[in-house]
Scaffold this motif. Structure first.
Motif, PDB file in Angstrom:
ATOM      1  N   ALA A   1      12.708  -5.690   0.456  1.00  0.00           N
ATOM      2  CA  ALA A   1      11.276  -5.429   0.618  1.00  0.00           C
ATOM      3  C   ALA A   1      10.508  -6.746   0.613  1.00  0.00           C
ATOM      4  O   ALA A   1      10.875  -7.707  -0.067  1.00  0.00           O
ATOM      5  CB  ALA A   1      10.775  -4.530  -0.510  1.00  0.00           C
ATOM      6  N   LEU A   2       9.438  -6.785   1.393  1.00  0.00           N
ATOM      7  CA  LEU A   2       8.574  -7.967   1.412  1.00  0.00           C
ATOM      8  C   LEU A   2       7.649  -7.987   0.201  1.00  0.00           C
ATOM      9  O   LEU A   2       7.085  -9.030  -0.140  1.00  0.00           O
ATOM     10  CB  LEU A   2       7.759  -7.981   2.703  1.00  0.00           C
ATOM     11  CG  LEU A   2       8.575  -8.252   3.973  1.00  0.00           C
ATOM     12  CD1 LEU A   2       7.775  -7.907   5.218  1.00  0.00           C
ATOM     13  CD2 LEU A   2       9.038  -9.693   4.016  1.00  0.00           C
ATOM     14  N   ALA A   3       7.500  -6.855  -0.455  1.00  0.00           N
ATOM     15  CA  ALA A   3       6.684  -6.753  -1.662  1.00  0.00           C
ATOM     16  C   ALA A   3       7.023  -5.453  -2.369  1.00  0.00           C
ATOM     17  O   ALA A   3       7.455  -4.484  -1.751  1.00  0.00           O
ATOM     18  CB  ALA A   3       5.194  -6.780  -1.313  1.00  0.00           C
TER      19      ALA A   3
ATOM     20  N   LEU B   1      13.722  -6.271   6.818  1.00  0.00           N
ATOM     21  CA  LEU B   1      12.596  -6.526   5.921  1.00  0.00           C
ATOM     22  C   LEU B   1      11.684  -5.305   5.932  1.00  0.00           C
ATOM     23  O   LEU B   1      11.083  -4.980   6.966  1.00  0.00           O
ATOM     24  CB  LEU B   1      11.838  -7.776   6.368  1.00  0.00           C
ATOM     25  CG  LEU B   1      12.664  -9.070   6.419  1.00  0.00           C
ATOM     26  CD1 LEU B   1      11.853 -10.201   7.021  1.00  0.00           C
ATOM     27  CD2 LEU B   1      13.158  -9.449   5.028  1.00  0.00           C
ATOM     28  N   THR B   2      11.591  -4.624   4.809  1.00  0.00           N
ATOM     29  CA  THR B   2      10.789  -3.408   4.717  1.00  0.00           C
ATOM     30  C   THR B   2       9.412  -3.700   4.120  1.00  0.00           C
ATOM     31  O   THR B   2       9.151  -4.785   3.617  1.00  0.00           O
ATOM     32  CB  THR B   2      11.502  -2.353   3.856  1.00  0.00           C
ATOM     33  OG1 THR B   2      11.597  -2.842   2.504  1.00  0.00           O
ATOM     34  CG2 THR B   2      12.910  -2.078   4.371  1.00  0.00           C
TER      35      THR B   2
ATOM     36  N   ALA C   1       3.026  -7.024   3.068  1.00  0.00           N
ATOM     37  CA  ALA C   1       3.115  -8.487   3.110  1.00  0.00           C
ATOM     38  C   ALA C   1       3.628  -8.921   4.468  1.00  0.00           C
ATOM     39  O   ALA C   1       4.310  -8.159   5.165  1.00  0.00           O
ATOM     40  CB  ALA C   1       4.036  -9.003   1.998  1.00  0.00           C
ATOM     41  N   GLU C   2       3.294 -10.153   4.839  1.00  0.00           N
ATOM     42  CA  GLU C   2       3.719 -10.701   6.126  1.00  0.00           C
ATOM     43  C   GLU C   2       5.160 -11.197   6.049  1.00  0.00           C
ATOM     44  O   GLU C   2       5.566 -11.792   5.048  1.00  0.00           O
ATOM     45  CB  GLU C   2       2.792 -11.843   6.549  1.00  0.00           C
ATOM     46  CG  GLU C   2       1.388 -11.404   6.905  1.00  0.00           C
ATOM     47  CD  GLU C   2       1.380 -10.535   8.148  1.00  0.00           C
ATOM     48  OE1 GLU C   2       2.229 -10.760   9.048  1.00  0.00           O
ATOM     49  OE2 GLU C   2       0.547  -9.617   8.225  1.00  0.00           O
ATOM     50  N   PRO C   3       5.948 -10.994   7.116  1.00  0.00           N
ATOM     51  CA  PRO C   3       7.361 -11.398   7.094  1.00  0.00           C
ATOM     52  C   PRO C   3       7.618 -12.817   7.589  1.00  0.00           C
ATOM     53  O   PRO C   3       8.758 -13.266   7.604  1.00  0.00           O
ATOM     54  CB  PRO C   3       8.004 -10.390   8.044  1.00  0.00           C
ATOM     55  CG  PRO C   3       6.935 -10.116   9.055  1.00  0.00           C
ATOM     56  CD  PRO C   3       5.629 -10.181   8.312  1.00  0.00           C
ATOM     57  N   GLY C   4       6.564 -13.552   8.018  1.00  0.00           N
ATOM     58  CA  GLY C   4       6.756 -14.843   8.672  1.00  0.00           C
ATOM     59  C   GLY C   4       7.597 -15.831   7.895  1.00  0.00           C
ATOM     60  O   GLY C   4       8.490 -16.493   8.449  1.00  0.00           O
ATOM     61  N   GLU C   5       7.361 -15.954   6.586  1.00  0.00           N
ATOM     62  CA  GLU C   5       8.106 -16.919   5.768  1.00  0.00           C
ATOM     63  C   GLU C   5       9.603 -16.631   5.779  1.00  0.00           C
ATOM     64  O   GLU C   5      10.424 -17.554   5.888  1.00  0.00           O
ATOM     65  CB  GLU C   5       7.577 -16.877   4.334  1.00  0.00           C
ATOM     66  CG  GLU C   5       8.375 -17.722   3.358  1.00  0.00           C
ATOM     67  CD  GLU C   5       7.966 -17.484   1.912  1.00  0.00           C
ATOM     68  OE1 GLU C   5       8.675 -17.997   1.010  1.00  0.00           O
ATOM     69  OE2 GLU C   5       6.953 -16.786   1.675  1.00  0.00           O
ATOM     70  N   TRP C   6       9.971 -15.367   5.702  1.00  0.00           N
ATOM     71  CA  TRP C   6      11.386 -15.005   5.607  1.00  0.00           C
ATOM     72  C   TRP C   6      12.077 -15.086   6.957  1.00  0.00           C
ATOM     73  O   TRP C   6      13.257 -15.421   7.034  1.00  0.00           O
ATOM     74  CB  TRP C   6      11.514 -13.615   4.992  1.00  0.00           C
ATOM     75  CG  TRP C   6      10.876 -13.587   3.643  1.00  0.00           C
ATOM     76  CD1 TRP C   6       9.648 -13.102   3.310  1.00  0.00           C
ATOM     77  CD2 TRP C   6      11.412 -14.162   2.455  1.00  0.00           C
ATOM     78  NE1 TRP C   6       9.385 -13.327   1.979  1.00  0.00           N
ATOM     79  CE2 TRP C   6      10.456 -13.969   1.429  1.00  0.00           C
ATOM     80  CE3 TRP C   6      12.608 -14.807   2.145  1.00  0.00           C
ATOM     81  CZ2 TRP C   6      10.661 -14.404   0.127  1.00  0.00           C
ATOM     82  CZ3 TRP C   6      12.809 -15.242   0.844  1.00  0.00           C
ATOM     83  CH2 TRP C   6      11.846 -15.034  -0.142  1.00  0.00           C
TER      84      TRP C   6
ATOM     85  N   SER D   1       7.972  -0.746   8.352  1.00  0.00           N
ATOM     86  CA  SER D   1       6.831  -0.469   7.477  1.00  0.00           C
ATOM     87  C   SER D   1       6.820   1.019   7.150  1.00  0.00           C
ATOM     88  O   SER D   1       7.470   1.829   7.823  1.00  0.00           O
ATOM     89  CB  SER D   1       5.516  -0.879   8.143  1.00  0.00           C
ATOM     90  OG  SER D   1       5.268  -0.088   9.283  1.00  0.00           O
ATOM     91  N   LEU D   2       6.066   1.360   6.131  1.00  0.00           N
ATOM     92  CA  LEU D   2       6.029   2.751   5.686  1.00  0.00           C
ATOM     93  C   LEU D   2       5.279   3.650   6.661  1.00  0.00           C
ATOM     94  O   LEU D   2       5.469   4.868   6.653  1.00  0.00           O
ATOM     95  CB  LEU D   2       5.389   2.835   4.302  1.00  0.00           C
ATOM     96  CG  LEU D   2       6.143   2.148   3.152  1.00  0.00           C
ATOM     97  CD1 LEU D   2       5.321   2.199   1.872  1.00  0.00           C
ATOM     98  CD2 LEU D   2       7.502   2.811   2.945  1.00  0.00           C
ATOM     99  N   ASP D   3       4.408   3.063   7.502  1.00  0.00           N
ATOM    100  CA  ASP D   3       3.560   3.876   8.378  1.00  0.00           C
ATOM    101  C   ASP D   3       4.040   3.885   9.829  1.00  0.00           C
ATOM    102  O   ASP D   3       3.271   4.230  10.727  1.00  0.00           O
ATOM    103  CB  ASP D   3       2.117   3.378   8.317  1.00  0.00           C
ATOM    104  CG  ASP D   3       1.990   1.895   8.639  1.00  0.00           C
ATOM    105  OD1 ASP D   3       3.035   1.263   8.891  1.00  0.00           O
ATOM    106  OD2 ASP D   3       0.861   1.376   8.634  1.00  0.00           O
ATOM    107  N   ALA D   4       5.301   3.486  10.067  1.00  0.00           N
ATOM    108  CA  ALA D   4       5.809   3.478  11.442  1.00  0.00           C
ATOM    109  C   ALA D   4       7.293   3.801  11.442  1.00  0.00           C
ATOM    110  O   ALA D   4       8.007   3.553  10.462  1.00  0.00           O
ATOM    111  CB  ALA D   4       5.557   2.116  12.095  1.00  0.00           C
TER     112      ALA D   4
END
Length: 334
Positions: free
Chosen positions: A131-133, A160-161, A166-171, A186-189
């Protein structure tokens, strides 16, 4: 008994009952030429659920044949079955052969535990779910899963869920040099990107509790009915899956949902196992001095991989490789 008395007895008068182990045991085993092929999709208390010919509509319950002894049989194993393979209630087939494995996902309880546990056999790819957060990402765990995938012959995929939190760019930037697919959900898609990566293949999902792994499985396999748990207030999930199980995807293929785990021991993995997955670096490592750990710096100042990278072998890829090696060695866990 003869009335001649004990002094006149000979061996013909003595009857010896054969012992239990006196019968010669044949070394020949039945060939089971009529055995049917199947894939193990679940294991529960000495019973194996198998899909004949890998078909989810032909499910059979089986036991392990006596001649196999304690041969381990895990989810993903390809086996041969004899006996009643009708799949009707209260019927039981027998597993008489286990095929050689093409890949193996192993882990140990920690880095000092000598006991290896085979989690999944014959998976083509390992989907590392993080998870991203809520809970936040743990790069040490991701790296350890990557090491296990490379050592076991599985192609890694990073999923990455909770990208809505949170944004995934760093990872994406962190793992870009490893040249592996990265799926964002994401939870909404709907997880369409991940669904495409899984179609027609056998994939194992691994991740900490609370990262959304079971939620993903429920979306990928609508009738999976896997429990989803709420993340606790301190950011730690509770276990919602207790055993590995292979679930058939509507788009063909299988996804193996593994139990949420808190640690991923790598006592069974060597540095060479990791390097072998990196094209070019394996050959370069042969030029290293004996017992080189390939970590570079003060740990291995004469490591030839530095020279190889400087000559165009890929400095960024070497940095990623050494991060995995340090994670395997239990360094930089923070």
């Amino acid at each position: 008994m003869s009335k001649r008395g004990w002094s006149h007895l000979d061996e013909s008068d003595v009857r010896v009952r054969p012992g239990k182990g006196s019968r010669p045991r044949s070394k020949q085993r039945p060939k089971h030429a009529d055995a049917e092929s199947a894939m193990v999709v679940a294991v529960d208390r000495g019973r194996w659920t198998c899909a004949l010919d890998g078909r989810p509509d032909r499910i059979v319950t089986a036991m392990r044949a006596r001649e196999l002894g304690r041969t381990p049989v895990v989810v993903g194993d390809l086996v041969d079955l004899v006996g009643d393979t009708s799949g009707k209630p209260d019927t039981l087939a027998r597993i008489v052969r286990v095929a050689d494995r093409n890949s193996v996902l192993r882990r140990t309880a920690d880095d000092t535990d000598p006991y290896e546990r085979v989690v999944v056999a014959n998976a083509e790819q390992l989907i590392i779910v993080t998870a991203l957060a809520d809970p936040p990402p743990r790069p040490g765990f991701i790296d350890r899963c990557l090491v296990a995938a490379y050592a076991g012959g599985l192609a890694p995929v990073l999923c990455l869920t909770k990208s809505d939190l949170a944004e995934p760019g760093e990872w994406i930037s962190t793992y870009r040099s490893l040249d592996m697919p990265i799926a964002i959900t994401s939870l909404d898609a709907e997880p369409e990107q991940l669904r495409e990566l899984l179609a027609g293949r056998v994939s194992a999902l691994v991740g900490h509790s609370g990262v959304g792994k079971s939620t993903l499985v429920n979306r990928l396999v609508p009738d999976a009915d896997r429990a989803t748990g709420e993340v606790s207030g301190v950011g730690k999930g509770r276990h919602t899956s207790t055993s590995a199980v292979a679930l058939a995807l509507p788009e063909r293929g299988w996804v193996v949902d593994t139990p949420g785990i808190r640690s991923f021991g790598l006592a069974h993995v060597t540095a060479d196992d990791v390097i072998a997955a990196f094209e070019g670096f394996s050959e370069a490592a042969e030029e290293c001095p004996p017992n080189c750990g390939h970590l570079g710096g003060s740990d291995d100042p004469d490591c030839h991989l530095d020279t190889f990278a400087a000559d165009g072998g890929g400095a960024e890829q070497l940095a990623s490789l050494r991060r995995l090696l340090r994670s395997r060695a239990g360094l930089d866990e923070a």
